[in-house]
Design an enzyme around this catalytic site. Sequence first.
Site: not given
Ligand code: PEP
Length: 252
Positions: A168, A174, A235-236, A9-11, A214, A96, A98
Amino acid sequence: MRKKIVAGNWKMNKTLQEGVALATELKDILAAEKPNCEVIIGTPFIHLATLSELLKDSVIAVSAENCANKASGAYTGEVSAAMVKSTGAEYVILGHSERREYYHETPEILKEKVDLALENGLKVIFCIGESEAERDNNQQEAVCKAELAGSVFHLTPEQWKNIVIAYEPIWAIGTGKTATAEQAEEIHAYIRKCVAEVYGAEMADETSILYGGSCKASNAPELFSKPDIDGGLIGGASLKAPDFKGIIDAWK
Ligand code: PEP
């Protein structure tokens, strides 16, 4: 056997040129060494058509990170499920945290988005998960069940086949704080039980449930070793090809 999946998920990251460079790098790495799981990259709308074309003969599927809750018309700035589908993308990430938090996406709005995505032939990665306060009050099961009931449990069994769930925990997204493999397995097993109550044990057994929060190369092997964790939404660590590949390799 249900699918094992690693989805990025590049956001709101990467210009078009940066996204093309990252997708090309990943494509080349995975062409040289075939993954043992399905690989998906979720990207901003602007990348979808270019990356769908670039990755069409590769093992990587493309996902949007959102779509509109309206089919078409005077909704300036919105992108419909049909438009996403027309780019060649196969998936859309919906629900999501966010988007729930910053864009006030309610269970009802998400239900409309899920319906439109499926009607237009997209598969849905549907995200659920509790906040830190809810976890502290031991409400994680109730929160996950309510989020499923509010937006996806109305689907027919046929439609359900196109749903992937991503658990999640918001406190882990994050933040560098990962749920332990035991914490994640416990709630994944509960989510599968909820799915079985609605769609039966066989369909629940076929449903892929991803962990997100994470997740990185160092903790993915332990998380993915659990029986009800079918991969990750990342994500990251999806923003650099070697980091993402490290997580894909957890399935080796
Ligand atoms: C996400 O936002 O879907 C996510 C899992 O982010 P991260 O891996 O950065 O915690």
